[in-house]
Design an enzyme around this catalytic site. Structure first.
Site, short mmCIF file in Angstrom:
data_model
loop_
_atom_site.label_atom_id
_atom_site.label_comp_id
_atom_site.label_asym_id
_atom_site.label_seq_id
_atom_site.Cartn_x
_atom_site.Cartn_y
_atom_site.Cartn_z
N GLY A 67 1.01 -1.08 -0.24
CA GLY A 67 -0.16 -0.05 0.02
C GLY A 67 0.81 1.27 0.28
N ASN B 293 1.75 3.17 -2.33
CA ASN B 293 1.13 3.31 -3.52
C ASN B 293 -0.32 5.15 -2.99
OD1 ASN B 293 2.45 4.22 -6.40
ND2 ASN B 293 2.56 2.38 -5.37
N LYS C 215 -5.81 -8.54 -9.15
CA LYS C 215 -6.81 -9.39 -9.91
C LYS C 215 -7.58 -8.60 -11.21
CE LYS C 215 -7.37 -12.17 -7.09
NZ LYS C 215 -7.37 -13.79 -6.83
N HIS D 209 1.52 1.03 -13.37
CA HIS D 209 2.13 -0.28 -13.32
C HIS D 209 3.57 -0.04 -13.03
CE1 HIS D 209 2.64 -3.38 -15.90
NE2 HIS D 209 3.41 -3.57 -15.62
#
Ligand code: GAR
Length: 194
Positions: free
Chosen positions: A12, A14, A91, A109
């Site tokens: 976490g 980010n 996911k 990404h």
């Protein structure tokens, strides 16, 4: 005003960078809920420490996809979410959810898309692939999420050099540092555009 749901699976960092930037830079957005598919993920405890509702919602808790999807949609509606940030969410988001929020879902990404994206390209796999391909640079990409993995329109990128003796771990750390700048910068830009 963006009412953001952050989806994350792991540590976490980010999420934390974004939450801090929203407060420090007075960005006209608010993270209203954090959703993780992983009950032991750091992001859930981190969110709680910021006083942000943190929920564990996983496909595994539901006997079928429809019930899972409904739970996610109901949660997003209960928190008045109008924007979704995938910040290390490992996911694929349900297609129906993607269709419910057209151009309102972004993903971060850890590489320069369109290179090094697609199925299986997440976390350390990405950095290993970049080094194996002898790339001279890598970086982070923020893009819109559509139904094709990592193929949505690119909103922003930030580059890092890959040095000669780079390891996947050292590259991951470099890229993560720029992710923490890029994600808040993109969110800020999107709020200013609205
Ligand atoms: C980040 O490097 C993010 O780019 C990556 O997972 C990490 C999560 O770190 N996401 C993907 O690989 C998605 N394809 P964090 O939990 O500390 O934010």
């Amino acid at each position: 005003m963006l009412n953001i749901a952050v989806f994350a699976s792991g540590r976490g960092s980010n999420f934390e960078a974004l939450q801090r930037a929203i407060v420090e830079q007075n960005i006209s957005a608010s993270i209203v809920v954090v959703i993780s598919n992983n009950s032991s993920s750091g992001v859930l405890t981190l969110a709680q420490s910021f006083g942000i509702p943190a929920l564990h919602i996983s496909q595994r808790q539901y006997s079928d996809t429809k019930l899972f999807r409904q739970k996610v949609l109901d949660t997003l509606s209960a928190f008045n979410v109008n924007f979704i940030v995938l910040a290390g969410y490992m996911k694929m988001l349900d297609a129906e959810i993607i269709r419910t929020f057209p151009d309102k879902i972004i993903n971060i990404h850890p590489a320069l898309l369109p290179k090094f994206g697609g199925e299986g390209m997440y976390g350390m796999n990405v950095h290993r692939a970049v080094i194996d391909a002898h790339e001279k640079e890598s970086g982070a990409t923020v893009h819109y999420v559509n139904e094709a993995y990592d193929e949505g329109r690119i909103i922003g990128q930030q580059r890092v050099d890959v040095s000669q003796n780079e390891t996947p771990e050292s590259l991951a750390a470099k890229v993560l540092a720029v992710e923490h700048q890029l994600l808040p910068r993109v969110i800020k830009m999107l709020t200013e555009k609205n």
